[in-house]
Design an enzyme around this catalytic site. Structure first.
Site, PDB file in Angstrom:
ATOM      1  N   LYS A  17       0.826  -1.216   0.000  1.00 31.81           N
ATOM      2  CA  LYS A  17       0.000   0.000   0.000  1.00 31.81           C
ATOM      3  C   LYS A  17       0.863   1.271   0.000  1.00 31.81           C
ATOM      4  CE  LYS A  17      -1.612   1.550   4.029  1.00 31.81           C
ATOM      5  NZ  LYS A  17      -1.505   2.923   4.538  1.00 31.81           N
ATOM      6  N   ASN A  18       1.757   1.386   0.986  1.00 38.28           N
ATOM      7  CA  ASN A  18       2.476   2.650   1.140  1.00 38.28           C
ATOM      8  C   ASN A  18       3.427   2.915  -0.021  1.00 38.28           C
ATOM      9  OD1 ASN A  18       1.095   3.180   3.439  1.00 38.28           O
ATOM     10  ND2 ASN A  18       2.719   2.525   4.851  1.00 38.28           N
ATOM     11  N   ARG A  89      -3.406  10.856   4.445  1.00 36.44           N
ATOM     12  CA  ARG A  89      -2.244  11.723   4.605  1.00 36.44           C
ATOM     13  C   ARG A  89      -1.261  11.597   3.454  1.00 36.44           C
ATOM     14  NH1 ARG A  89      -1.377  14.226   9.099  1.00 36.44           N
ATOM     15  NH2 ARG A  89       0.792  14.380   8.494  1.00 36.44           N
ATOM     16  N   CYS A 113      -3.807  13.302  13.195  1.00 32.96           N
ATOM     17  CA  CYS A 113      -4.396  11.977  13.022  1.00 32.96           C
ATOM     18  C   CYS A 113      -4.226  11.196  14.304  1.00 32.96           C
ATOM     19  CB  CYS A 113      -3.828  11.285  11.800  1.00 32.96           C
ATOM     20  SG  CYS A 113      -2.628  10.034  12.071  1.00 32.96           S
ATOM     21  N   ARG A 118       1.861  14.354  13.422  1.00 27.69           N
ATOM     22  CA  ARG A 118       2.285  14.123  12.039  1.00 27.69           C
ATOM     23  C   ARG A 118       2.421  15.434  11.255  1.00 27.69           C
ATOM     24  NH1 ARG A 118      -0.431   8.799   9.640  1.00 27.69           N
ATOM     25  NH2 ARG A 118       1.501   8.749   8.477  1.00 27.69           N
ATOM     26  N   VAL A 120       4.235  18.420   8.862  1.00 28.88           N
ATOM     27  CA  VAL A 120       4.777  18.357   7.499  1.00 28.88           C
ATOM     28  C   VAL A 120       5.925  19.354   7.321  1.00 28.88           C
ATOM     29  CG1 VAL A 120       2.678  17.477   6.399  1.00 28.88           C
ATOM     30  CG2 VAL A 120       2.998  19.951   6.633  1.00 28.88           C
ATOM     31  N   ASP A 121       6.478  19.848   8.447  1.00 26.13           N
ATOM     32  CA  ASP A 121       7.524  20.866   8.360  1.00 26.13           C
ATOM     33  C   ASP A 121       8.741  20.390   7.554  1.00 26.13           C
ATOM     34  OD1 ASP A 121       7.772  19.058  10.512  1.00 26.13           O
ATOM     35  OD2 ASP A 121       9.136  20.366  11.604  1.00 26.13           O
ATOM     36  N   LEU A 122       9.081  19.121   7.657  1.00 25.72           N
ATOM     37  CA  LEU A 122      10.263  18.624   6.936  1.00 25.72           C
ATOM     38  C   LEU A 122      10.006  18.584   5.425  1.00 25.72           C
ATOM     39  CD1 LEU A 122      11.531  15.743   9.273  1.00 25.72           C
ATOM     40  CD2 LEU A 122      12.081  18.171   9.316  1.00 25.72           C
ATOM     41  N   ASP A 303       4.889   0.165  12.139  1.00 25.84           N
ATOM     42  CA  ASP A 303       3.627  -0.362  11.603  1.00 25.84           C
ATOM     43  C   ASP A 303       3.383  -1.826  11.999  1.00 25.84           C
ATOM     44  OD1 ASP A 303       3.197   2.080  10.451  1.00 25.84           O
ATOM     45  OD2 ASP A 303       3.703   1.464   8.410  1.00 25.84           O
ATOM     46  N   ILE A 325       8.586   6.305  17.012  1.00 25.64           N
ATOM     47  CA  ILE A 325       8.281   7.067  15.792  1.00 25.64           C
ATOM     48  C   ILE A 325       7.078   7.997  15.991  1.00 25.64           C
ATOM     49  CG2 ILE A 325       7.781   6.926  13.306  1.00 25.64           C
ATOM     50  CD1 ILE A 325      10.443   5.624  13.971  1.00 25.64           C
ATOM     51  N   ARG A 395      -8.663  -0.003   4.561  1.00 25.43           N
ATOM     52  CA  ARG A 395      -7.707   0.966   4.009  1.00 25.43           C
ATOM     53  C   ARG A 395      -6.410   0.267   3.627  1.00 25.43           C
ATOM     54  NH1 ARG A 395      -7.118   6.506   7.175  1.00 25.43           N
ATOM     55  NH2 ARG A 395      -5.788   6.726   5.359  1.00 25.43           N
TER      56      ARG A 395
HETATM   57  C1  EPZ Z   1       4.953   6.611   6.539  1.00 25.16           C
HETATM   58  O1  EPZ Z   1       4.283   7.741   7.127  1.00 25.16           O
HETATM   59  C2  EPZ Z   1       3.899   5.533   6.410  1.00 25.16           C
HETATM   60  N1  EPZ Z   1       2.826   5.999   5.559  1.00 25.16           N
HETATM   61  C3  EPZ Z   1       3.380   5.153   7.790  1.00 25.16           C
HETATM   62  O2  EPZ Z   1       2.469   4.063   7.632  1.00 25.16           O
HETATM   63  C4  EPZ Z   1       4.552   4.708   8.659  1.00 25.16           C
HETATM   64  O3  EPZ Z   1       4.082   4.448   9.967  1.00 25.16           O
HETATM   65  C5  EPZ Z   1       5.618   5.805   8.709  1.00 25.16           C
HETATM   66  O4  EPZ Z   1       6.020   6.166   7.356  1.00 25.16           O
HETATM   67  C6  EPZ Z   1       6.854   5.399   9.472  1.00 25.16           C
HETATM   68  O5  EPZ Z   1       7.422   4.246   8.901  1.00 25.16           O
HETATM   69  C7  EPZ Z   1       2.989   6.041   4.240  1.00 25.16           C
HETATM   70  O6  EPZ Z   1       4.009   5.732   3.666  1.00 25.16           O
HETATM   71  C8  EPZ Z   1       1.790   6.438   3.449  1.00 25.16           C
HETATM   72  P1  EPZ Z   1       7.291   9.837   8.652  1.00 25.16           P
HETATM   73  P2  EPZ Z   1       4.976   9.183   7.144  1.00 25.16           P
HETATM   74  O7  EPZ Z   1       7.283  11.120   7.903  1.00 25.16           O
HETATM   75  O8  EPZ Z   1       5.785   9.321   5.904  1.00 25.16           O
HETATM   76  C9  EPZ Z   1       7.433  13.153  12.154  1.00 25.16           C
HETATM   77  C10 EPZ Z   1       0.500   2.832   8.066  1.00 25.16           C
HETATM   78  O9  EPZ Z   1      -0.034   2.326   9.088  1.00 25.16           O
HETATM   79  N2  EPZ Z   1       7.450  14.174  11.085  1.00 25.16           N
HETATM   80  O10 EPZ Z   1       8.428   8.912   8.459  1.00 25.16           O
HETATM   81  O11 EPZ Z   1       3.911  10.172   7.411  1.00 25.16           O
HETATM   82  C11 EPZ Z   1       6.121  12.379  12.209  1.00 25.16           C
HETATM   83  O12 EPZ Z   1       5.137  13.074  12.930  1.00 25.16           O
HETATM   84  C12 EPZ Z   1       1.105   4.213   8.103  1.00 25.16           C
HETATM   85  O13 EPZ Z   1       0.524   2.259   6.960  1.00 25.16           O
HETATM   86  C13 EPZ Z   1       7.606  15.510  11.423  1.00 25.16           C
HETATM   87  O14 EPZ Z   1       7.749  15.872  12.598  1.00 25.16           O
HETATM   88  O15 EPZ Z   1       5.929   9.037   8.388  1.00 25.16           O
HETATM   89  C14 EPZ Z   1       6.564  11.085  12.859  1.00 25.16           C
HETATM   90  O16 EPZ Z   1       6.612  11.250  14.254  1.00 25.16           O
HETATM   91  C15 EPZ Z   1       0.867   4.927   9.369  1.00 25.16           C
HETATM   92  N3  EPZ Z   1       7.635  16.443  10.409  1.00 25.16           N
HETATM   93  C16 EPZ Z   1       7.992  10.879  12.325  1.00 25.16           C
HETATM   94  O17 EPZ Z   1       8.395  12.160  11.847  1.00 25.16           O
HETATM   95  C17 EPZ Z   1       7.502  16.088   9.090  1.00 25.16           C
HETATM   96  O18 EPZ Z   1       7.535  16.972   8.227  1.00 25.16           O
HETATM   97  C18 EPZ Z   1       8.118   9.878  11.159  1.00 25.16           C
HETATM   98  O19 EPZ Z   1       7.119  10.168  10.194  1.00 25.16           O
HETATM   99  C19 EPZ Z   1       7.351  14.719   8.769  1.00 25.16           C
HETATM  100  C20 EPZ Z   1       7.330  13.780   9.783  1.00 25.16           C
END
Ligand code: EPZ
Length: 418
Positions: A17-18, A89, A113, A118, A120-122, A303, A325, A395
């Site tokens: 999926k991801n 997202r 969520c 979560r 999006v600053d990065l 996950d 995470i 989903r």
């Molecule tokens: C991906 O989410 C996956 N989703 C998630 O799967 C998965 O849990 C996650 O990566 C970690 O492996 C998809 O690929 C669609 P991150 P993502 O950016 O990209 C923080 C599932 O169940 N962060 O690696 O959103 C964030 O809040 C889902 O299938 C910031 O602070 O995860 C988190 O604490 C859930 N600022 C950490 O980083 C940012 O700009 C890692 O998030 C971006 C992220």
């Protein structure tokens, strides 16, 4: 569902999926068709199709939905609406490709969520480094780079899968060289890089912490097969661990889940890799308690934390599960406690003491992985377990009740068909 005896047989693992969600977004980068095969049939995939269609991408599904042809010949809108982005997202990942192709993108902020803030600053920092001007207006991110993006060095303070992927896709069409430091190494990101390379992008280092992208003027169409879903794989590996039995996961690969496999083996489970599958067997009675700390790839995946917790609820001994995470990813714990589990949560740490027998109950699904952990626990629990809000499951798990009942699990969908 009811307590199930040993599970035996084979389960086909679907496409990831991801990974698929990010590959679909890559169709925005080219005016030629992108064909994806091994596409999972999931509601999240349909939601992103609707979003892409709203931007002008033509989406055709062939072979019962397993093959998807995305044609972004004419982009008709640069605006991703809140009504769709809030549901998924991963929609935020249209920002990078749309901006790179069109010089402008307006994408709704996804909002919070259940599992955490979560932010999006990065994502935004990375696109600004590539030369985009970013403003926030009425809940929407407005990104513009009328003269095109420029290659840059992007260093993430910590690993973000989504931000790495947004930066990577945007950088493919930027002028010059981009270096992404502290990049995500997830198999999803590697598969995205592979697909982009097939489309004509020049990328090296995917799968390491530093990815280099030499921008090109244009990308072309390609055909790409989505990798197997490692989280679905890990989830179904836990099913025979919790119920007993011997199950073959067709399409399973150990390299997608090395850290998870090592932990599962430490509990006493036997895992055998064949050229086309992983075989999982529980040789004795209950599994042993094992501690786990989630981490970015190649660490133990967040996950799979909820599913592993369900297993630990039935293990001999006490385990400590640490979630690093997401800040709020133990929502399954109170539901598991309703089934007789002994779990103590303090901040990001859960202490789980295994019990011999969980008891069936009415439980509430809160997110995708939490819901599936309740299914796994329900298979090990005496009496009936009813999981409400199963739309979360649809989903990310394709026909889960059919896949599990094919190996002998006592599970049925009462209502809530998609
Ligand atoms: C991906 O989410 C996956 N989703 C998630 O799967 C998965 O849990 C996650 O990566 C970690 O492996 C998809 O690929 C669609 P991150 P993502 O950016 O990209 C923080 C599932 O169940 N962060 O690696 O959103 C964030 O809040 C889902 O299938 C910031 O602070 O995860 C988190 O604490 C859930 N600022 C950490 O980083 C940012 O700009 C890692 O998030 C971006 C992220």
């Amino acid at each position: 569902m009811k307590e199930s005896g040993p599970l035996n047989g084979a389960i086909q693992i679907s496409g990831a999926k991801n990974t698929c969600l990010k590959l679909m977004g890559a169709a925005l980068l080219t005016d030629e068709p992108l064909t994806l095969t091994n596409v999972p049939r999931l509601s999240d995939i349909r939601t992103l199709s609707v979003l892409l269609e709203s931007l002008g991408v033509e989406v055709a599904r062939l072979q019962e939905g397993r093959v998807m042809v995305l044609s972004g010949r004419h982009i008709t809108s640069r605006r991703a609406e809140y009504e769709i982005v809030r549901k998924l997202r991963a929609s935020f990942n249209v920002l990078g490709p749309l901006l790179a192709r069109e010089g402008e993108a307006i994408v709704s902020l996804p909002g919070g969520c259940a599992i955490g803030a979560r932010k999006v600053d990065l994502h935004l920092m990375a696109l600004e480094k590539l030369g985009a001007t970013i403003t926030l207006e009425e809940g929407y991110v407005h990104a513009s780079a009328p003269g095109g993006l420029r290659g840059a060095v992007i260093e993430f303070p910590f690993v973000s899968v989504g931000a790495t992927e947004n930066a990577l896709t945007a950088a493919t069409l930027a002028k010059g060289t981009t270096v992404i430091k502290n990049a995500a190494q997830e198999p999803d990101t590697v598969d995205l890089a592979l697909c982009l390379t097939q489309m004509g992008a020049r990328i090296s280092g995917a799968g390491t912490s530093e990815i280099t992208v030499e921008g090109v003027d244009r990308l072309h169409g390609a055909t790409h097969e989505v990798i197997p879903d490692r989280i679905e794989l890990g989830t179904f590996m836990i099913a025979p661990a919790i119920c007993g039995g011997d199950v073959e996961l067709i399409g399973g690969r150990r390299d997608l889940l090395q850290a998870f496999c090592e932990k599962l083996e430490a509990t006493g489970i036997e895992i055998t890799e064949t050229p086309s599958s992983l075989k999982v067997r529980r040789p004795n009675g209950r599994v042993k308690a094992v501690d786990v700390t989630t981490a970015p790839f190649p660490g133990f995946p967040t996950d799979l934390q909820a599913q592993f917790m369900a297993l630990m609820c039935t293990a001999e001994g006490t385990s400590v599960l640490e979630e690093t995470i997401f800040e709020n990813r133990f929502m399954h714990a109170p539901e598991l406690i309703r089934m007789g589990a002994d779990i103590d949560v303090h901040g990001g740490t859960a202490k789980v003491t295994g019990t011999k027998q969980l008891a069936g109950a009415q439980v509430m699904a809160t997110d995708l992985r939490a819901s599936v952990s309740l299914i796994l626990a329900g298979l090990a629990a005496k009496g009936d377990t009813v999981v409400n809000r199963v739309y979360h499951l649809d989903r990310g798990y394709e026909r889960i009740e059919e896949k599990l009942s094919a190996v002998g699990a006592n599970i049925q969908r009462v209502s809530g068909h998609e």
